[in-house]
Design an enzyme around this catalytic site. Structure first.
Site, PDB file in Angstrom:
ATOM      1  N   HIS A  79       0.845  -1.191   0.000  1.00 45.04           N
ATOM      2  CA  HIS A  79       0.000   0.000   0.000  1.00 45.04           C
ATOM      3  C   HIS A  79       0.889   1.253   0.000  1.00 45.04           C
ATOM      4  O   HIS A  79       2.116   1.156   0.140  1.00 45.04           O
ATOM      5  CB  HIS A  79      -0.935   0.012   1.216  1.00 45.04           C
ATOM      6  CG  HIS A  79      -0.247  -0.180   2.523  1.00 45.04           C
ATOM      7  ND1 HIS A  79      -0.365  -1.315   3.286  1.00 45.04           N
ATOM      8  CD2 HIS A  79       0.610   0.611   3.184  1.00 45.04           C
ATOM      9  CE1 HIS A  79       0.369  -1.219   4.363  1.00 45.04           C
ATOM     10  NE2 HIS A  79       0.976  -0.053   4.318  1.00 45.04           N
TER      11      HIS A  79
HETATM   12  C1  T46 Z   1       3.194   0.533   6.840  1.00 44.95           C
HETATM   13  C2  T46 Z   1       3.768  -0.753   7.306  1.00 44.95           C
HETATM   14  C3  T46 Z   1       5.242  -0.647   7.616  1.00 44.95           C
HETATM   15  C4  T46 Z   1      -4.464  -0.215  13.207  1.00 44.95           C
HETATM   16  O1  T46 Z   1      -5.589  -0.416  13.721  1.00 44.95           O
HETATM   17  N1  T46 Z   1      -3.660   0.791  13.666  1.00 44.95           N
HETATM   18  C5  T46 Z   1      -2.419   1.036  13.142  1.00 44.95           C
HETATM   19  O2  T46 Z   1      -1.722   1.963  13.593  1.00 44.95           O
HETATM   20  C6  T46 Z   1      -1.971   0.213  12.058  1.00 44.95           C
HETATM   21  C7  T46 Z   1      -0.594   0.442  11.436  1.00 44.95           C
HETATM   22  C8  T46 Z   1      -2.778  -0.800  11.613  1.00 44.95           C
HETATM   23  N2  T46 Z   1      -4.002  -1.003  12.188  1.00 44.95           N
HETATM   24  C9  T46 Z   1      -4.833  -2.107  11.694  1.00 44.95           C
HETATM   25  C10 T46 Z   1      -5.304  -1.982  10.257  1.00 44.95           C
HETATM   26  C11 T46 Z   1      -5.425  -3.433   9.817  1.00 44.95           C
HETATM   27  O3  T46 Z   1      -6.690  -3.922  10.184  1.00 44.95           O
HETATM   28  O4  T46 Z   1      -4.057  -3.312  11.764  1.00 44.95           O
HETATM   29  C12 T46 Z   1      -4.373  -4.156  10.666  1.00 44.95           C
HETATM   30  C13 T46 Z   1      -3.104  -4.502   9.890  1.00 44.95           C
HETATM   31  O5  T46 Z   1      -2.628  -3.315   9.218  1.00 44.95           O
HETATM   32  P1  T46 Z   1      -1.839  -3.393   7.814  1.00 44.95           P
HETATM   33  O6  T46 Z   1      -2.358  -4.497   7.001  1.00 44.95           O
HETATM   34  O7  T46 Z   1      -1.906  -2.001   7.206  1.00 44.95           O
HETATM   35  O8  T46 Z   1      -0.356  -3.730   8.316  1.00 44.95           O
HETATM   36  P2  T46 Z   1       0.985  -3.729   7.467  1.00 44.95           P
HETATM   37  O9  T46 Z   1       2.035  -4.317   8.320  1.00 44.95           O
HETATM   38  O10 T46 Z   1       0.775  -4.319   6.125  1.00 44.95           O
HETATM   39  O11 T46 Z   1       1.320  -2.167   7.226  1.00 44.95           O
HETATM   40  C14 T46 Z   1       1.690  -1.378   8.338  1.00 44.95           C
HETATM   41  C15 T46 Z   1       1.121   0.036   8.156  1.00 44.95           C
HETATM   42  O12 T46 Z   1      -0.302  -0.046   7.951  1.00 44.95           O
HETATM   43  C16 T46 Z   1       1.742   0.750   7.003  1.00 44.95           C
HETATM   44  O13 T46 Z   1       1.438   2.140   7.076  1.00 44.95           O
HETATM   45  O14 T46 Z   1       3.874   1.314   6.203  1.00 44.95           O
HETATM   46  O15 T46 Z   1       3.108  -1.320   8.448  1.00 44.95           O
END
Ligand code: T46
Length: 140
Positions: free
Chosen positions: A54
């Site tokens: 993303h």
């Molecule tokens: C990035 C990489 C390095 C939250 O509720 N609060 C938060 O602060 C974050 C980061 C995520 N979430 C929730 C949203 C999703 O339901 O946790 C779940 C997993 O998030 P995501 O799939 O976006 O996780 P990553 O590891 O793919 O990405 C994250 C960050 O979202 C992103 O900004 O740069 O870590």
């Protein structure tokens, strides 16, 4: 001020070394070009997991490997690069409008992220084509 193009850059934090071990610190607005509004971390990551996939509309972040290592693949909409994070003093500053994918996590890796804004799902491009269209609009 909002910059038009996405970018990444490596940053290196201070290290205080003495016989008791090493200490590293970070101050928002000093070592980072933004105030820290959120801290989150990834841990217990399976070695074959892929995270990211993303870009962000406004958020900027600095990513660290506090322990272990992993790869971040970067795409600013026109060119691609990749970085390996493995030193807790060295972070990758990722601006808005940068697509990132993370993989090759080592066993026990811990990824800490310092972010410029609170979490907001509306700030995400989770569709690559929408991200590319936004980059094209900003380059016009
Ligand atoms: C990035 C990489 C390095 C939250 O509720 N609060 C938060 O602060 C974050 C980061 C995520 N979430 C929730 C949203 C999703 O339901 O946790 C779940 C997993 O998030 P995501 O799939 O976006 O996780 P990553 O590891 O793919 O990405 C994250 C960050 O979202 C992103 O900004 O740069 O870590």
């Amino acid at each position: 001020m909002t910059q038009a193009r996405g970018f990444v850059r490596e940053i290196e934090l201070p290290q205080i070394h003495d016989p008791r071990g090493d200490l590293t610190f970070v101050e928002g607005g000093n070592h980072l070009p933004f105030d820290i509004r959120r801290v989150y971390y990834l841990y217990n990551v399976p070695v074959d997991a892929k995270r990211g996939g993303h870009a962000h509309k406004e958020l900027e972040q600095v990513v660290f490997a506090l322990s272990g290592s992993f790869r971040i693949k970067i795409d600013d909409g026109t060119s691609r690069s990749e970085y390996w994070l493995r030193d807790p003093r060295k972070g990758l500053h990722i601006s808005r409008l940068v697509w990132r994918e993370m993989d090759s996590f080592s066993q026990g890796a811990v990824c800490m992220v310092l972010a410029s804004l609170p979490y907001d799902e509306a700030d995400y491009f989770r569709c690559y084509e929408e991200f590319r269209a936004a980059v094209s609009r900003e380059m016009r």
